[in-house]
Design a protein around this motif. Sequence first.
Motif, mmCIF file in Angstrom:
data_model
loop_
_atom_site.group_PDB
_atom_site.id
_atom_site.type_symbol
_atom_site.label_atom_id
_atom_site.label_comp_id
_atom_site.label_asym_id
_atom_site.label_seq_id
_atom_site.Cartn_x
_atom_site.Cartn_y
_atom_site.Cartn_z
ATOM 1 N N UNK A 14 14.354 -4.291 2.363
ATOM 2 C CA UNK A 14 14.261 -5.155 3.542
ATOM 3 C C UNK A 14 13.239 -6.236 3.216
ATOM 4 N N UNK A 15 13.564 -7.511 3.453
ATOM 5 C CA UNK A 15 12.572 -8.567 3.201
ATOM 6 C C UNK A 15 11.343 -8.367 4.085
ATOM 7 N N UNK A 16 10.166 -8.372 3.481
ATOM 8 C CA UNK A 16 8.940 -8.168 4.250
ATOM 9 C C UNK A 16 8.582 -9.447 4.998
ATOM 10 N N UNK A 17 8.124 -9.272 6.242
ATOM 11 C CA UNK A 17 7.750 -10.405 7.076
ATOM 12 C C UNK A 17 6.221 -10.499 7.142
ATOM 13 N N UNK A 18 5.660 -10.249 8.304
ATOM 14 C CA UNK A 18 4.205 -10.346 8.466
ATOM 15 C C UNK A 18 3.519 -9.082 7.949
ATOM 16 N N UNK A 19 2.287 -9.242 7.434
ATOM 17 C CA UNK A 19 1.456 -8.096 7.065
ATOM 18 C C UNK A 19 0.192 -8.169 7.915
ATOM 19 N N UNK A 20 -0.050 -7.106 8.679
ATOM 20 C CA UNK A 20 -1.197 -7.074 9.590
ATOM 21 C C UNK A 20 -2.056 -5.853 9.286
ATOM 22 N N UNK A 21 -3.352 -6.070 9.184
ATOM 23 C CA UNK A 21 -4.278 -5.001 8.786
ATOM 24 C C UNK A 21 -5.119 -4.529 9.967
ATOM 25 N N UNK A 22 -5.508 -3.259 9.930
ATOM 26 C CA UNK A 22 -6.436 -2.721 10.937
ATOM 27 C C UNK A 22 -7.202 -1.569 10.308
ATOM 28 N N UNK A 23 -8.037 -0.911 11.102
ATOM 29 C CA UNK A 23 -8.884 0.170 10.592
ATOM 30 C C UNK A 23 -10.242 -0.369 10.184
ATOM 31 N N UNK A 24 -11.217 0.503 10.113
ATOM 32 C CA UNK A 24 -12.602 0.095 9.869
ATOM 33 C C UNK A 24 -12.805 -0.692 8.589
ATOM 34 N N UNK A 25 -12.083 -0.332 7.508
ATOM 35 C CA UNK A 25 -12.274 -1.009 6.218
ATOM 36 C C UNK A 25 -11.690 -2.422 6.239
ATOM 37 N N UNK A 26 -10.804 -2.709 7.205
ATOM 38 C CA UNK A 26 -10.253 -4.072 7.306
ATOM 39 C C UNK A 26 -11.321 -5.074 7.740
ATOM 40 N N UNK A 27 -12.468 -4.576 8.205
ATOM 41 C CA UNK A 27 -13.585 -5.469 8.546
ATOM 42 C C UNK A 27 -14.307 -5.979 7.300
ATOM 43 N N UNK A 28 -13.969 -5.414 6.138
ATOM 44 C CA UNK A 28 -14.605 -5.842 4.885
ATOM 45 C C UNK A 28 -13.766 -6.965 4.279
ATOM 46 N N UNK A 29 -14.251 -8.194 4.352
ATOM 47 C CA UNK A 29 -13.448 -9.337 3.916
ATOM 48 C C UNK A 29 -13.286 -9.387 2.392
ATOM 49 N N UNK A 30 -14.178 -8.713 1.632
ATOM 50 C CA UNK A 30 -13.996 -8.640 0.179
ATOM 51 C C UNK A 30 -12.719 -7.869 -0.147
ATOM 52 N N UNK A 31 -12.550 -6.706 0.475
ATOM 53 C CA UNK A 31 -11.347 -5.889 0.250
ATOM 54 C C UNK A 31 -10.107 -6.641 0.725
ATOM 55 N N UNK A 32 -10.217 -7.266 1.898
ATOM 56 C CA UNK A 32 -9.072 -7.979 2.477
ATOM 57 C C UNK A 32 -8.636 -9.142 1.587
ATOM 58 N N UNK A 33 -9.599 -9.950 1.132
ATOM 59 C CA UNK A 33 -9.256 -11.113 0.304
ATOM 60 C C UNK A 33 -8.692 -10.676 -1.040
ATOM 61 N N UNK A 34 -9.299 -9.657 -1.639
ATOM 62 C CA UNK A 34 -8.825 -9.185 -2.935
ATOM 63 C C UNK A 34 -7.410 -8.612 -2.820
ATOM 64 N N UNK A 35 -7.133 -7.887 -1.731
ATOM 65 C CA UNK A 35 -5.777 -7.352 -1.501
ATOM 66 C C UNK A 35 -4.779 -8.492 -1.355
ATOM 67 N N UNK A 36 -5.141 -9.501 -0.566
ATOM 68 C CA UNK A 36 -4.274 -10.668 -0.378
ATOM 69 C C UNK A 36 -3.988 -11.354 -1.719
#
Length: 518
Positions: free
Chosen positions: A424-446
């Motif tokens: 299935x073609x992926x659409x939006x990706x939305x993150x949550x949970x306590x570790x999603x507050x860490x922008x280093x992890x978020x940016x590196x994942x992106x």
Amino acid sequence: MPCGQQESGGGVPPAWYVVGVDVGSTVLKCHVYDRAAAVRGSSCRKVESLYPHPGWVELDPEVLWRQFVGVIKEAVQAAGVHMRQIAGLGISTQRGTFITWHKRTGKPFHNFISWQDLRSAELVNSWNKSLLLKVIHVIFTVLHFLTGNDRYLAPSFLTFSTHQTSMKLSWVFKNIHEAEEAAKKNNCCFGTVDTWLLYRLTKGSVYATDYSNASATGVFEPFTKCWNPTLSNLLSIPMSVYPPVKDTSFNFGSADSEIFGVPIPIMAVVADQQSAMFGECCFHPGDVKLTMGTGGFWNVNTGERLFASQRDLYPLIGWKIGEEVVYLTEGCMSDVGTAIKWAQDINLFTNVDETEKMARSIVDSQGVCFVPGFQVSVNDPYLCASFMGLKPSTTRNHLVRAILESVAFRNKQLYDIIMKKVRIPLQTIRADGGVSNNSFVMQMTSDLINRKIEKPANADMSSLGAAFLAGLASGFWTDKEQLKKLRRIEAVFEPQDSEEYKPAMDAWLQAVKRSLHW
């Protein structure tokens, strides 16, 4: 003590509110929401786990019950509203944690057995090495080849794990005589956390679960939407112990008026990851929810299509509302928040907010790799948690960065599996949970997955999802289109150059190989 206070808002507040409770693995949270989905009052308590034997993880049902009632009372008080103003209660719960009790007396036969519990390890190993399981693999491989029916795909490579409720429930009937005897007389009730809370809230008049919680037990067949009689017979689990399965957004009855002073309508029960998916408004096929809390979960909305269980991914029922049944495909990883909490416990840092700054203060981890493996891996029960590449020049910053990088690397691994196996073609990706507050992890994942990731203003999506589902059932909100308009995005992480991470990820993959089969 409450960990949230009344939040002020402009104008006259609406006369009605909904309550969302999230019974997580480490924290029990409650939020009171107004019609704009703004939090008016909050409360939380730490969930106390018990460790009676090595590898065993339990929860005291009476303690959990008191905490559950307590956080609701505290949150409503913090919101400055009356219990009479609660239009509906939605309950989100950790999945796979269960209890059994006597149908007549309501007395539990044992404490809650946590999804993290390893007591069924011997049983799991015995089954996975058994001739019978090999025969099952052959039979279903042939059936899948002849029919092409995906129903036969999952049993063709069925393996058991300690995370599954099925194996621990089988352990109960083999080791707890009172439960076994009661089951023989149809006097034994099985329930995940939601079922037990419903039973207690209604003083025994409601015994039920919902499709999202049932589908996460491993003994519920998502294709037929029924408890699996074949697997139950195989594991010597009596079919009589299972609760009726109801819609996710549904009037389950009211909490007894003695508990909160007035009868509060219970309008939704839902499993935590599916609840977070609903709270993120991932309503369309291809929408993706990434939760990074105690563990990490990637969930893909597959709409009306149910993808058969495959290695690393498994199907779930997201929610059932009336005739609508939404399916999800899930991939998970353990030790996300757990690893960060461990690093804090050994004084690598004082406050979790420091970790992002520590990671960015250096160019790279200087070749240091962290392999998380505190919990038994589904794929390798002998995986060893380890740091590799340590040098005399290694500092706390390098260790912390290596831990955060391991989260992003595993996100990349799961994303690649999803891209390969979910058609299935992926659409939006939305993150949550306590570790999603860490922008280093978020940016590196992106960067690693080369996709945009949205982060909501409120990271407590499981509570919000339960509130949304309760609000729909009670008429507090009209439809999902209205819910979409209530979403608030705090940050959007756009992909940047991922090539700089390639040497580090290659080294990390090597470190993982060295840690296997320890």
